[in-house]
Design an enzyme around this catalytic site. Structure first.
Site: not given
Ligand code: PLP
Lengths: 275, 404
Positions: A49, A60, A175
């Site tokens: 990734e 994040d 995911y």
């Protein structure tokens, strides 16, 4: 079959979980980033990734925020991220590359042009954090048409009612974000993850990768027992950071240190099913 | 590009949260179920007369509404053109228009059973309003504020703490409003079960731009009635400053379909449009940030650029999506004012009217100084005094000292 499909089929036949490694494109600079990416498959990464740097990564934590800013400071652009992929493909035709990031740089690049250029560079799939199924017309549907996998995140807030919508246009793998939170947070316990993966698998045939909070080989092993693949990100970009000089320049240890952690994590993942 | 003018400018957003091509719901999957819940709760509340009644009561006795429409006699004489009225949002409890929206959202949070409130703030006015209503209703309050803004809006930081809120200085990115919003979103992704995110302007993912607009529309609704009472007709023009655009949208929205009413939004031109500024319509392009598509300040690669304005409340590289659409369809005229012009307007207003406006509102006044003289004496102009200037006195003093 894309490279992602082939990789997961091969993992299945080997009877083991895969290791998905996240690194930030252009961190700490273009050349070192190219060397890191090139070293990943040999160290045991099954899927790469590659983070697309963005100034405002709202999902994040501090580690990946900092990695993105390091890359931007060194002059990273989306165009150069695609160049990194192109360079990698000169020597590696099998390891899948998934670009992961936020929509704005892609939108500004131009969706149609981006899909053509990404495919041409050798990209296999996309994860775009701020594009939920409600916005599928933006990029997901055009990407599928262009022959790229569009990998969606499922989270603890994605309930059974919502899961089908999330999975509908997902391809390659799913995911599973194992916590409600940002990247770099602490991982939940393995039982919770196993239950969540089982729940997702009731809705789809696709492989399920689990991420968020995995830092060490034992965690990779435990998560690998429950899922088809384990994603590691913050721990790798932290390792990059820890092996820079005081003024942020790469040193002789930068690439080997990342590779060593990947080797360790890969051993953990491989041990998952042989207990 | 020619864009068809719609039959009404007041029907948006559509079911996808779009105003034309702007708006939308560009959020992480973790947040998507939350904003769908919020949309449903808001739709229910909006239809519930009891909700409206309770809100009207608080607006009257706690906020102090209606805010007056005031004839600025000496400014009118000084500029020698249009007859200038001030909509006095600075007289609201907590000193700005922000409280109108916060009241609505806090009542919604209570209805949804959420006990932990988070907010982002730039100038601190939205943070103060949120802290105030959390105190009033006994809710936990956490305010994210860029470290740069913490330093330049110190009195508001102290006010928030006095009111029992926790102020978390944000050190990431440019350490201003956009980073405070990133950090609030990160908090929300982490604390999904008990937390309500109270956004301070007409931006963010759907339903926020619509919801905040609706709560702020009381400004324009009152203005319609008050101008009828004062002059027997509607105003001819409206002027308001634009950070994210909530005070402006609140004033503009009830007038959008009165096409004879000229509407002016004033962005912050900072050091000038060729230097550092915060004028996203004048200097930006469409992009996606903080959950919506809108005009943004960014570079060739889609990286968000630093905004600059002397006014912390306008120091944001984006603008609400409904404004972006109103710009594209040509209904609202977007202008700008520099730091210098805003400070001069703040001084002029203080001396002529005995009202020290917020630096944000002073941007609107700076354009009034330019537009009003060109209008005839029977032209009725309303400018939104979105907040009072107490919080800005230290910044203005420093600015003037540097130039003395
Ligand atoms: C007094 C005042 N006016 C205007 C603004 C700008 O916000 P908006 O454009 O949402 O009204 C602020 C923001 O902090 C403010 O405090």
């Amino acid at each position: 079959m894309t490279r992602i499909d082939t990789t997961f089929a091969s993992l299945k036949s080997q009877g083991r979980a895969g290791l998905v490694t996240f690194v930030m494109a252009g961190d700490p600079d273009h050349e070192t980033s190219a060397a890191i990416i090139a070293a990943l498959p040999g160290a045991g990464a099954d899927v790469i990734e590659l983070g697309m740097p963005f100034t405002d990564p709202m999902a994040d934590g501090p580690a990946i925020q900092a990695a993105g800013l390091r890359a931007l400071k060194a002059g990273a652009t989306l165009r150069q991220t695609l160049e990194l992929v192109r360079g990698f493909r000169n020597t590696n035709g099998t390891t899948p590359i998934v670009l992961m990031g936020y929509y704005n740089p892609i939108y500004v690049y131009g969706v149609e042009k981006f899909l053509v250029d990404a495919k041409d560079a050798g990209v296999d799939g996309l994860i775009v954090v701020d594009l939920p199924p409600e916005e599928d017309a933006e990029l997901c549907l055009p990407a599928l048409k262009a022959g790229l996998n569009f990998i969606r995140l499922a989270t603890p807030t994605t309930d059974d009612k919502r899961l089908p919508a999330v999975l509908a246009n997902t391809s390659g793998f799913v995911y599973y974000v194992s916590i409600t939170g940002i990247t770099g947070s602490a991982a939940p316990d393995t039982n919770k993850v196993a239950a969540a993966v089982a729940r997702i698998k009731r809705h789809t045939q696709l492989p399920v990768a689990v991420g968020f909070g995995v830092r060490r080989a034992e965690q990779a092993r435990d998560f690998g027992a429950a899922a088809d693949a384990v994603v590691v990100g913050s721990a790798l970009v932290d390792t990059v950071r820890a092996h820079l000089t005081a003024d942020g320049a790469p040193g002789p240890e930068t690439v080997p240190a990342v590779a060593a952690l990947v080797t360790d994590l890969a051993a953990g993942v491989k041990a998952a099913r042989s207990k | 590009m020619t864009i068809q003018q719609p039959n009404s400018f007041r029907t948006g957003p559509d079911e996808h949260g779009r105003f034309g091509n702007f708006g939308g719901r560009f959020v992480a999957e973790t947040l998507m179920p939350l904003i769908l819940d919020l949309e449903k709760a808001y739709t229910d509340a909006r239809r519930d007369p009891a909700f409206q009644r309770e809100m009207d009561g608080h607006l009257k006795t706690f906020v102090g509404r209606p805010s007056p429409l005031y004839f600025a006699e000496r400014m009118t004489a000084h500029l020698g053109g249009a007859k200038i009225y001030f909509k006095r949002e600075e007289l609201n409890h907590t000193g700005a228009h922000k409280v109108n929206n916060v009241l609505g959202q806090i009542m919604l949070a209570r209805r949804m059973g959420k006990k932990r409130i988070i907010a982002e703030t730039g100038a601190g006015m939205h943070g103060v309003a949120t802290a105030t209503l959390c105190a009033r209703f006994g809710l936990d309050c956490i305010v994210y504020m860029g470290a740069v803004d913490v330093a330049r809006q110190e009195p508001n930081v102290f006010r928030m703490k006095m009111l029992g809120a926790e102020v978390r200085p944000v050190q990431s990115g440019t350490r201003t409003l956009k980073d405070a919003m990133n950090e609030a979103l990160r908090d929300w992704v982490t604390n999904v079960a008990d937390t309500f995110y109270c956004i301070g302007t007409v931006a963010g993912p759907h339903p926020y731009p619509m919801m905040v607009r609706d709560f702020q529309s009381i400004i324009g609704q009152e203005t319609r009635v008050q101008m009828q009472e004062a002059e027997g007709r509607l105003p001819d023009s409206l002027v308001a400053c634009i950070g994210g655009g909530s005070n402006a949208m609140g004033l503009f929205h009830p007038f959008l379909d009165d096409r004879q009413v000229e509407i002016y939004g004033v962005e912050a031109a900072g050091h000038g449009l060729t230097g550092l500024h915060a004028a996203s319509i004048a200097g930006g392009r469409p992009g996606v940030l903080h959950g919506n598509r809108t005009y943004l300040l960014m570079n060739e690669d889609g990286q968000i650029q630093d905004a600059h304005s002397i006014s912390a409340g306008l120091d944001y590289p984006g603008i609400g999506p409904e404004h972006a659409w109103l710009h594209d369809v040509g209904r609202v005229n977007f202008l700008s004012a520099t730091d210098d012009e805003a400070v001069a307007a703040l001084q002029l207003c203080s001396r002529l009217e005995g009202i020290i406006p917020a630096l944000e509102s002073a941007h609107a006044l700076a354009q009034v100084e330019k537009i009003a003289p060109q209008k005839p004496k029977d032209h009725l102009m309303v400018v939104n005094i979105s907040g009072r200037g107490d919080k800005d006195l230290a910044s203005v003093a420093q600015y003037l000292a540097e130039r003395a």
